[in-house]
Structure formats: C-alpha cells, structure tokens
Write a protein that holds these residues in place. Structure first.
Motif, mmCIF file in Angstrom:
data_model
loop_
_atom_site.group_PDB
_atom_site.id
_atom_site.type_symbol
_atom_site.label_atom_id
_atom_site.label_comp_id
_atom_site.label_asym_id
_atom_site.label_seq_id
_atom_site.Cartn_x
_atom_site.Cartn_y
_atom_site.Cartn_z
ATOM 1 N N VAL A 215 -10.173 37.677 4.998
ATOM 2 C CA VAL A 215 -9.430 38.141 6.166
ATOM 3 C C VAL A 215 -9.307 37.008 7.181
ATOM 4 O O VAL A 215 -10.289 36.315 7.465
ATOM 5 N N TRP A 216 -8.110 36.791 7.673
ATOM 6 C CA TRP A 216 -7.929 35.849 8.773
ATOM 7 C C TRP A 216 -6.807 36.299 9.684
ATOM 8 O O TRP A 216 -5.984 37.117 9.295
ATOM 9 N N PRO A 217 -6.768 35.782 10.905
ATOM 10 C CA PRO A 217 -5.736 36.200 11.856
ATOM 11 C C PRO A 217 -4.366 35.703 11.411
ATOM 12 O O PRO A 217 -4.259 34.662 10.771
ATOM 13 N N GLY A 218 -3.331 36.454 11.762
ATOM 14 C CA GLY A 218 -1.974 36.059 11.406
ATOM 15 C C GLY A 218 -1.419 37.048 10.401
ATOM 16 O O GLY A 218 -2.149 37.833 9.799
ATOM 17 N N THR A 219 -0.080 37.017 10.260
ATOM 18 C CA THR A 219 0.533 37.924 9.306
ATOM 19 C C THR A 219 1.349 37.102 8.319
ATOM 20 O O THR A 219 2.569 37.042 8.414
ATOM 21 N N ASP A 220 0.647 36.451 7.391
ATOM 22 C CA ASP A 220 1.299 35.590 6.404
ATOM 23 C C ASP A 220 2.166 36.406 5.451
ATOM 24 O O ASP A 220 1.808 37.507 5.076
ATOM 25 N N TRP A 244 -6.545 39.489 1.886
ATOM 26 C CA TRP A 244 -6.381 39.161 0.463
ATOM 27 C C TRP A 244 -7.608 39.679 -0.285
ATOM 28 O O TRP A 244 -8.728 39.243 -0.020
ATOM 29 N N ALA A 245 -7.391 40.576 -1.225
ATOM 30 C CA ALA A 245 -8.500 41.027 -2.070
ATOM 31 C C ALA A 245 -8.404 40.300 -3.410
ATOM 32 O O ALA A 245 -7.320 40.184 -3.980
ATOM 33 N N VAL A 246 -9.522 39.754 -3.870
ATOM 34 C CA VAL A 246 -9.537 39.015 -5.138
ATOM 35 C C VAL A 246 -10.649 39.566 -6.019
ATOM 36 O O VAL A 246 -11.780 39.749 -5.562
ATOM 37 N N SER A 247 -10.326 39.816 -7.275
ATOM 38 C CA SER A 247 -11.356 40.318 -8.187
ATOM 39 C C SER A 247 -10.913 40.182 -9.635
ATOM 40 O O SER A 247 -9.752 39.881 -9.916
#
Lengths: 265, 182
Positions: A215-220, A244-247
C-alpha cells in the motif's frame, strides 16, 4: 507448487536461508517426497565436499605486504590530489544495473533446458513483460519476503497492533481489517521498498500461502488483475491509496481476498 | 598525512585486510589465473581505500566485493555476461584452467584428489553460476548479499545457485562413472 517449483526452496533450506515457517513447510514436503529428499541429500553432500579446505585459497605471501606498503602513501596521494569526495562510492557500488539484468534474463530463458525456470523466480517474470517494472518489483518483494529475508517487521494477528505500528513508520496508514472469518489470517506487517519508494505491506495468510498487500499513497493506473510467472497480482485504489495484493494462490482466491478486504474498508 | 588520514588508514587495515584471502579466492575462481587474481585483488584494495571515506555501512564485505567485481569486469567487460543461447558452457574452448599442469579432471580423478577436481569443475561453470556458488560456499554470503553484490533479484540468485550445483553434480558424477569404467 510442483517439485520443480520447490527446487530453489530446497536449496534455500540446505543453505539455512528459509524462515521457520517455510523451513517447516519444505521439510514436511521432503519427508513425503522421495525425489526432493534425494536432491536435498545431494545438495548437503555437495556442500560438505565444497567446505573442504583445499577449495578456499590463500592469498600469495607477498600480496598483503604490498598492499600494506601501498596504503599509507596512497592515502597521502589522494589527500594531496583530490579533495576526498564522499559521494563517489555509493553510486559506484550500486553500479550493476538493470540493463545488465535484463540481458541476463534473455540468455537464461533461452538456455534454460530441463531446469524449471518457470519456478518461483523473479527474472522469469521480467522476461514475460519487461515493461511492467512495477509488477516485477512487487513480485520481487513478494519473493524476498518468502525467502525468509524480511516477511515481518511486526508480527501479530491483532489488527490493533499492526495498524498503529505503521503510523509511526510511514506517512500512510493502511486499513488492517480482520479477515479471519473470510479465511485470510492477518500475520503481520512490514515496511518494504517498491521501485525506491516506501510501501506499507500488510501480510495475510491463506492456508500455507502468503499474501503480501502493498500500500502506498497515490492512485496509480494499472490493470486490476495480472499474472506473472505463476504469481497473481490484484490492483485497486481507494481513498487516495494504491493497493497491490501479491500471492501464489489461485486467481479467484486472490480476487476473493481483494473483495473481502475492500468490503471491510 | 594528517592524523585523521592515519586513523582512516588504520581502520581500513583492521576491517579490510583480514578479507584478503577471501577476495583472492573469489578473484582466483573468476579469473582462473593466479597472476590475474593477484593483480585484481591488489587493485581492489587500492580502489577500496580511495573510496573508503564514503563507506559508512556496517558490513564491509559486500562493499569490498562489489568493488572487486567492478575491477574484474573492467579488466574483462564480458566476464559476467551470461552465455549466448545454446552455448552449454565454457569448457573445452579455453586455455588450460588455472594455468596449472595436471589440472585435467579426468587424470586427477584417478589420484582421488577431490578438492582439486572440484576446484577445476567449479572453474568450468559459466561465470554467472560460478560467482553465485563461490560467493555462497567459499565467501559465506547470504542470498541477500549475493543479490546486492551481483545486482540481480534474489530469485535469480536462487536459480543460479541451483543451476550451479546441478551442473557441478552432473560433472562430478560423469567423472566418477568414467573413473570406474577405466
């Protein structure tokens, strides 16, 4: 995960590089899989052979002396000729760059042969889509966490422990909902770096699988769903934050996670 | 030399010089030549001293090895390039390895000198596999440190290491088989 996928992890176990959770998982697999047990035994045997004294070398007798003699004058010379800049070394020692890395992937992909390069390996990801730097960085971060390097900075199943922990570390405090009833166990959080920027990572587990939520600030802008080298990525934005969820769990399951998380926040 | 320089020089001696054997070992495996390895090690220390004032980390080893790797690469820009597609390895096309007589594994095997045979076989691995293996087994680097020094992701380090060991085992078994049949 197939045995081929596990191969690098079997090596990592022999090298003592796995964290407790993953070590236990691979040990359990080895106990039940003859071929992985055999390759583990062979790796250990090889490591023992390589530990023999004749393989590490000693510098020639005169070398240390010559270096020592050179040093003091060297210092004097440097001091006289250049003002000792301090900015040089850092840049230098980060030198091997990504261009080199990309070339490496091409060659590897070509010469791979029987070995399962499709395993859980980051460079393979790159070859699939070199333009997608962000996804690569995320999968890299995911793999780093799995290699036992850095899964948690704070380990807790309690959302009220994990959330405040971020507050002191970053300018972003991600929601940390308890999703245990949905089958996703909160296990902790950490600070990681994705393409040079700090990201909060909330770590959940589904059975034995790890889900890293960056999670980070901004709306990429990014596609909502990606797959790279067997890893699933889900992307969404909410309240000015990028998620971003990664698995390595199946895509529908990760979708379920994303839906559960969004519903709870 | 000022007093501060003197102190820096002493700190450098204390931290860096004990690593000389390891630096030399890595250089020797990568160059497979005693003279070149010695030159590279010396140049590494001289460069390291030049940049030492900027070293502020807590672990000098990865820092020093990154310099060593740069030295090796500047002496042979193609050294760490992965193999072109379809090329199985470096064996056979090069001058005798190590520049030593009797370093042919086939004949050495008969004398049961395991260390020597292994050294030879490690030397024949493709450079990118070889460096991962040497950093892990002879220089005791962690995966993370290897990734840092070689500038690739940890996943790549893991696959290279697995490949290196696999090729080494294959070569070893082939020799054993040969030794038994002759």
């Amino acid at each position: 995960m197939t045995c081929d996928d596990k191969k690098p992890l079997v090596h990592a176990l022999a090298d003592g590089e796995l964290d407790v959770v993953h070590a236990r998982e691979i040990e359990a697999h080895i106990a039940s899989c003859g071929s992985c047990a055999e390759s583990f035994a062979e790796i250990v045997k090889l490591k023992q052979k390589l530990a023999s004294a004749g393989l590490r070398m000693q510098a020639p007798a005169g070398l240390a002396e010559r270096i020592m003699q050179a040093l003091p004058t060297r210092v004097a010379d440097e001091a006289a000729t250049i003002s000792r800049a301090t900015s040089v070394p850092r840049a230098r020692w980060r030198a091997p760059g990504s261009a080199w890395r990309l070339r490496a992937q091409g060659a590897f992909a070509g010469g791979a042969g029987a070995f399962a390069l499709a395993a859980c390996l980051a460079f393979f990801v790159l070859r699939a889509d070199t333009g997608n730097e962000i996804a690569r960085s995320l999968v890299d971060g995911h793999l780093r966490s799995l290699a036992g390097q850095h899964l948690f900075d704070v380990q807790s199943t309690d959302q009220h422990t994990v959330k405040p922990w971020f507050a002191g570390k970053l300018d972003v405090t991600p929601p940390v909902p308890d999703l245990a009833l949905k089958g996703f166990t909160l296990v902790g959080g950490r600070v990681d770096y994705v393409e040079g920027r700090a990201a909060a990572v909330v770590v959940y587990r589904r059975r034995t699988h790890v889900i890293n939520l960056f999670v980070w600030p901004g709306t990429d802008q990014a596609p909502p769903s990606l797959e790279l080298s067997g890893y699933m990525l889900r992307h969404w934005t909410k309240d000015g934050l990028t998620f971003w969820a990664v698995s390595d769990i199946a895509s529908p399951e990760l979708g379920e996670f994303a839906a559960a998380y969004q519903a709870a926040t | 030399m000022t007093e501060a320089d003197q102190r820096e020089s002493e700190r450098f001696h204390r931290l860096a010089l004990p690593l000389l054997d390891e630096v030399y070992t890595f250089a020797r495996y990568l160059t497979r030549n005693a003279d070149e390895a010695e030159d590279a090690a010396q140049e590494t220390y001289l460069r390291a001293l030049r940049y030492f004032s900027g070293f502020s980390g807590d672990s000098i080893k990865p820092w020093l090895f990154t310099i060593l790797r740069n030295v090796l690469r500047s002496r042979d820009p193609r050294r760490f390039e992965p193999l072109p597609e379809g090329d199985a390895g470096e064996g056979g096309t090069l001058e005798p390895l190590w520049g030593e007589p009797e370093s042919d594994p086939e004949t050495t095997m008969a004398r049961a000198d395991d260390a020597r045979v292994l050294r030879e076989l490690v030397g024949r691995l493709p450079a990118v596999y070889r460096e991962a293996l040497v950093l892990k087994e002879f220089n005791d680097f962690s995966y993370r440190q290897i990734a840092e020094v070689t500038g690739v992701p940890i996943g790549t380090v893991m696959s290279r290491l697995a490949r290196a060991r696999e090729e080494l085992q294959t070569a070893w078994f082939a020799l054993e088989k040969k030794a038994k049949t002759t």
